[in-house]
Design a protein around this motif. Structure first.
Motif, mmCIF file in Angstrom:
data_model
loop_
_atom_site.group_PDB
_atom_site.id
_atom_site.type_symbol
_atom_site.label_atom_id
_atom_site.label_comp_id
_atom_site.label_asym_id
_atom_site.label_seq_id
_atom_site.Cartn_x
_atom_site.Cartn_y
_atom_site.Cartn_z
ATOM 1 N N PHE A 1 0.034 5.979 -3.190
ATOM 2 C CA PHE A 1 -0.827 4.840 -2.826
ATOM 3 C C PHE A 1 -0.514 4.206 -1.469
ATOM 4 O O PHE A 1 -1.417 3.788 -0.750
ATOM 5 C CB PHE A 1 -0.861 3.783 -3.955
ATOM 6 C CG PHE A 1 0.260 2.781 -3.916
ATOM 7 C CD1 PHE A 1 0.117 1.602 -3.203
ATOM 8 C CD2 PHE A 1 1.454 3.022 -4.578
ATOM 9 C CE1 PHE A 1 1.156 0.678 -3.159
ATOM 10 C CE2 PHE A 1 2.485 2.121 -4.531
ATOM 11 C CZ PHE A 1 2.344 0.947 -3.820
ATOM 12 N N PRO A 2 0.775 4.144 -1.025
ATOM 13 C CA PRO A 2 0.976 3.478 0.270
ATOM 14 C C PRO A 2 0.898 4.426 1.477
ATOM 15 O O PRO A 2 1.011 3.974 2.609
ATOM 16 C CB PRO A 2 2.398 2.929 0.144
ATOM 17 C CG PRO A 2 3.084 3.792 -0.841
ATOM 18 C CD PRO A 2 2.058 4.541 -1.612
ATOM 19 N N LEU A 3 0.732 5.718 1.225
ATOM 20 C CA LEU A 3 0.869 6.691 2.316
ATOM 21 C C LEU A 3 0.069 6.313 3.564
ATOM 22 O O LEU A 3 0.616 6.280 4.664
ATOM 23 C CB LEU A 3 0.425 8.084 1.849
ATOM 24 C CG LEU A 3 1.394 8.853 0.962
ATOM 25 C CD1 LEU A 3 0.779 10.174 0.537
ATOM 26 C CD2 LEU A 3 2.722 9.092 1.646
ATOM 27 N N PHE A 4 -1.203 6.045 3.398
ATOM 28 C CA PHE A 4 -2.057 5.722 4.543
ATOM 29 C C PHE A 4 -2.363 4.223 4.595
ATOM 30 O O PHE A 4 -2.375 3.635 5.663
ATOM 31 C CB PHE A 4 -3.369 6.514 4.469
ATOM 32 C CG PHE A 4 -3.147 7.996 4.581
ATOM 33 C CD1 PHE A 4 -3.194 8.627 5.815
ATOM 34 C CD2 PHE A 4 -2.869 8.767 3.462
ATOM 35 C CE1 PHE A 4 -2.964 9.994 5.919
ATOM 36 C CE2 PHE A 4 -2.639 10.133 3.565
ATOM 37 C CZ PHE A 4 -2.686 10.748 4.791
ATOM 38 N N ASN B 1 -8.178 -0.157 3.195
ATOM 39 C CA ASN B 1 -7.290 -0.577 4.282
ATOM 40 C C ASN B 1 -6.150 -1.481 3.824
ATOM 41 O O ASN B 1 -5.455 -2.060 4.635
ATOM 42 C CB ASN B 1 -8.099 -1.303 5.362
ATOM 43 C CG ASN B 1 -9.021 -0.346 6.091
ATOM 44 O OD1 ASN B 1 -8.729 0.843 6.212
ATOM 45 N ND2 ASN B 1 -10.143 -0.844 6.550
ATOM 46 N N ASP B 2 -6.018 -1.659 2.508
ATOM 47 C CA ASP B 2 -4.861 -2.426 2.026
ATOM 48 C C ASP B 2 -4.228 -1.650 0.871
ATOM 49 O O ASP B 2 -4.799 -0.666 0.394
ATOM 50 C CB ASP B 2 -5.265 -3.841 1.595
ATOM 51 C CG ASP B 2 -6.201 -3.818 0.416
ATOM 52 O OD1 ASP B 2 -5.723 -3.730 -0.722
ATOM 53 O OD2 ASP B 2 -7.433 -3.875 0.618
ATOM 54 N N GLN B 3 -3.056 -2.116 0.465
ATOM 55 C CA GLN B 3 -2.302 -1.312 -0.514
ATOM 56 C C GLN B 3 -2.681 -1.598 -1.965
ATOM 57 O O GLN B 3 -2.390 -0.800 -2.846
ATOM 58 C CB GLN B 3 -0.812 -1.593 -0.343
ATOM 59 C CG GLN B 3 -0.274 -1.112 0.983
ATOM 60 C CD GLN B 3 1.206 -1.335 1.070
ATOM 61 O OE1 GLN B 3 1.987 -0.578 0.518
ATOM 62 N NE2 GLN B 3 1.609 -2.378 1.745
ATOM 63 N N VAL B 4 -3.316 -2.737 -2.184
ATOM 64 C CA VAL B 4 -3.614 -3.124 -3.569
ATOM 65 C C VAL B 4 -4.763 -2.284 -4.138
ATOM 66 O O VAL B 4 -4.683 -1.790 -5.267
ATOM 67 C CB VAL B 4 -3.942 -4.641 -3.645
ATOM 68 C CG1 VAL B 4 -4.264 -5.056 -5.062
ATOM 69 C CG2 VAL B 4 -2.765 -5.447 -3.121
ATOM 70 N N LYS B 5 -5.814 -2.117 -3.336
ATOM 71 C CA LYS B 5 -7.004 -1.414 -3.842
ATOM 72 C C LYS B 5 -6.721 0.044 -4.233
ATOM 73 O O LYS B 5 -7.208 0.488 -5.282
ATOM 74 C CB LYS B 5 -8.150 -1.514 -2.835
ATOM 75 C CG LYS B 5 -8.722 -2.921 -2.737
ATOM 76 C CD LYS B 5 -9.978 -2.954 -1.878
ATOM 77 C CE LYS B 5 -10.355 -4.380 -1.552
ATOM 78 N NZ LYS B 5 -9.958 -4.770 -0.195
ATOM 79 N N GLY C 1 -6.986 2.378 -12.494
ATOM 80 C CA GLY C 1 -8.241 2.143 -13.212
ATOM 81 C C GLY C 1 -8.899 3.458 -13.600
ATOM 82 O O GLY C 1 -9.345 3.629 -14.747
ATOM 83 N N LEU C 2 -8.935 4.401 -12.663
ATOM 84 C CA LEU C 2 -9.560 5.704 -12.945
ATOM 85 C C LEU C 2 -8.777 6.455 -14.019
ATOM 86 O O LEU C 2 -9.365 7.085 -14.911
ATOM 87 C CB LEU C 2 -9.617 6.533 -11.649
ATOM 88 C CG LEU C 2 -10.490 7.780 -11.694
ATOM 89 C CD1 LEU C 2 -11.959 7.402 -11.877
ATOM 90 C CD2 LEU C 2 -10.345 8.590 -10.409
ATOM 91 N N LEU C 3 -7.456 6.340 -13.952
ATOM 92 C CA LEU C 3 -6.612 6.995 -14.966
ATOM 93 C C LEU C 3 -6.899 6.404 -16.350
ATOM 94 O O LEU C 3 -7.053 7.138 -17.339
ATOM 95 C CB LEU C 3 -5.139 6.818 -14.591
ATOM 96 C CG LEU C 3 -4.085 7.372 -15.546
ATOM 97 C CD1 LEU C 3 -4.187 8.888 -15.661
ATOM 98 C CD2 LEU C 3 -2.672 6.980 -15.098
ATOM 99 N N ALA C 4 -7.016 5.076 -16.389
ATOM 100 C CA ALA C 4 -7.274 4.405 -17.679
ATOM 101 C C ALA C 4 -8.661 4.762 -18.211
ATOM 102 O O ALA C 4 -8.825 5.079 -19.398
ATOM 103 C CB ALA C 4 -7.150 2.893 -17.499
#
Lengths: 251, 262
Positions: free
Chosen positions: A89-92, A178-182, A189-192
């Motif tokens: 998730f934080p890569l980019f 452009n942020d780390q939370v989304k 969410g998709l996994l759930a």
């Protein structure tokens, strides 16, 4: 690549420690676990009958069955998509959020930045999956338990492809936002959602967990090749979409 | 010629941030791109670097580039030393020795974490990393913003040294006094357009201030409105001499208020 590996050092170490803690909270406690089951036999059996799992209770005395269900089929298997999301998730998104992406892109090509980030997360993630999968082999060797290691190797294939898929999905979200939370919220969410929808019979294929946890390996002793290939190809397409998104992204 | 920008256009939706601009930078030249916030300077630089996609126009780059962005963001968890090591591993023609030499001159501690550096110190470190790369063109976006006057002069000397060594510099700044000190040529941008471009001395020589009655207009930029008259800055030697600050203000104001009459 050096920078990416350095960036992931702490996350990789934390995940490795979590994996070790999880394993050593299960493997040495088979007897304790079975004693607990015996003590509450009456209650547990009534529930086991309801869910058609009566046979499973007696099989737990078998070391192989215990490890396959409690380690690969539960604790470790469940963590594989989570680990993939944590690594990717934080890569980019972190580079864009912290304003450091332009530092990289004026020094290296977009291709180099993309490949070094994706390969770093895959190398570290695959290593965690492999280490987690061979832990029972090592433990069984030192404790003198008879372990059916061929099954463990099959679980590695399911684990690696499960990791690949969820890593690709999260890389895509990491580039898109452009942020780390989304990215983390979207991936979790998709996994759930896919897991929940997978409980409906016609949408069973959506549940990647039933593949990663290796139900088919346990029941038939075989790798689910069709699902493996499908997940691998879909993961590849998602990664390719992420690549084109990154190539055209304005910084 | 080290850089040639030809008819560059950059749009964000309906907004034209850069509107058909053209300029060239020669080897060893310090070229200043001036303009108020939102003039399109950073968009121009980012198009040159390929960080943003141009809508049309051509950019010819004849050599390697080193870039100092407007927002000086580095990896907060790294120490200064680690940042130099990492920069060295991903940058072509980077001199670690030169970087250490510059940070020593700036009195920056190698073991300090970047998160603990003040904005001024962070700018100094970023400048050290940018200048330690051997490039043909240095693109410096507001290099002295947030620095004290002493440090500012230090940085200006470093930029001047680049030009003495045959390197070209494309430089943006809000501080006109320092632009006057180091640039050879300038372009004044406003609302995405280049309104004036020439050698600094020629611009100063070519413009002067004249006063006209309120009801009269002339070819030039309306600079000040007084009680009985207006002051215009015009392209002629016949009026009062004006400073670069005054010319810049008149050109930008004139363009913003659409009071430019040509």
């Amino acid at each position: 690549m050096k920078k990416e590996l350095y960036n992931m050092k702490i996350r990789a170490l934390a995940i490795l420690i979590i994996t070790l803690i999880l394993f050593f909270s299960i493997a040495p406690f088979q007897n304790v676990f079975l004693n607990l089951l015996d003590e509450n036999k009456a209650v547990i059996e009534s529930y086991a009958k309801k869910f058609g799992a009566s046979a499973m209770l007696s099989k737990l005395h078998d070391w192989n069955f215990y490890i396959f269900t409690q380690w690969f089929g539960k604790n470790f298997g469940q963590m594989i998509p989570i680990f993939a999301i944590i690594f990717a998730f934080p890569l980019f998104s972190r580079e864009v959020e912290n304003g450091t992406m332009e530092f990289l892109l004026v020094r290296k090509s977009r291709d180099y930045v993309f490949y070094s980030k994706v390969f770093s997360s895959l190398i570290i993630g695959f290593s965690v999956v492999i280490i987690g999968s061979i832990l029972p082999i090592i433990y069984s060797f030192f404790t003198g338990k008879d372990f059916f290691y061929e099954y463990a190797l099959k679980y590695i294939i399911h684990g690696l492809i499960g990791f690949w898929f969820w890593n690709s999905v999260t890389v895509f979200f990491s580039i898109f936002f452009n942020d780390q939370v989304k990215p983390i919220l979207s991936s979790v969410g998709l996994l759930a959602i896919t897991t929940a929808l997978g409980f409906l019979k016609p949408l069973k294929w959506l549940n990647t967990y039933s593949y990663i946890l290796g139900g088919k390996i346990l029941s038939e002793g075989k790798i689910n090749w069709i699902y493996s290939e499908s997940l691998f190809v879909i993961g590849g397409f998602i990664l390719l979409a992420g690549y084109y998104l990154f190539k055209n992204k304005e910084i | 010629m080290i850089l040639k920008v030809e008819g560059l256009i950059k749009k964000y939706g309906n907004l034209t941030a850069v509107n058909n601009i053209s300029f060239e930078i020669e080897k060893g030249e310090i070229f200043g791109l001036l303009g108020p916030n939102g003039a399109g300077k950073t968009s121009t630089l980012k198009c040159i670097l390929g960080l943003r996609k141009k809508d049309s126009g051509n950019i010819y780059l004849n050599g390697s580039v080193s870039y100092l962005p407007e927002k000086k963001n580095l990896y907060k968890s790294f120490t200064v030393e680690k940042m130099i090591e990492i920069t060295s591993s991903i940058t072509n023609n980077f001199s670690k020795n030169k970087a250490y030499e510059i940070i020593d001159n700036f009195n920056l501690d190698k073991k300090t974490k970047i998160a603990n550096l003040s904005y001024g110190m962070l700018t100094q470190l970023y400048i050290a990393l940018t200048i330690s790369q051997d490039a043909d063109l240095y693109i410096l976006d507001e290099p002295t913003w947030g620095l004290d006057p002493l440090m500012r002069n230090n940085i200006l000397n470093l930029i001047r040294d680049l030009s003495y060594n045959g390197k070209s510099v494309l430089y943006t700044s809000h501080i006109l006094a320092e632009v006057e000190k180091i640039t050879d040529r300038i372009a004044i941008m406003s609302n995405g357009e280049i309104l004036e471009m020439d050698y600094l001395d020629d611009i100063k020589r070519n413009y002067s201030a004249i006063s006209l009655p309120k009801d009269k207009k002339t070819k030039g930029y309306l600079w000040k409105k007084l009680e009985n008259e207006n002051i215009w800055i015009v392209k002629s030697n016949e009026g009062e001499p004006v400073t670069i600050d005054e010319i810049f203000e008149a050109i930008v104001k004139g363009s913003g208020n659409e009071k430019r009459t040509i």
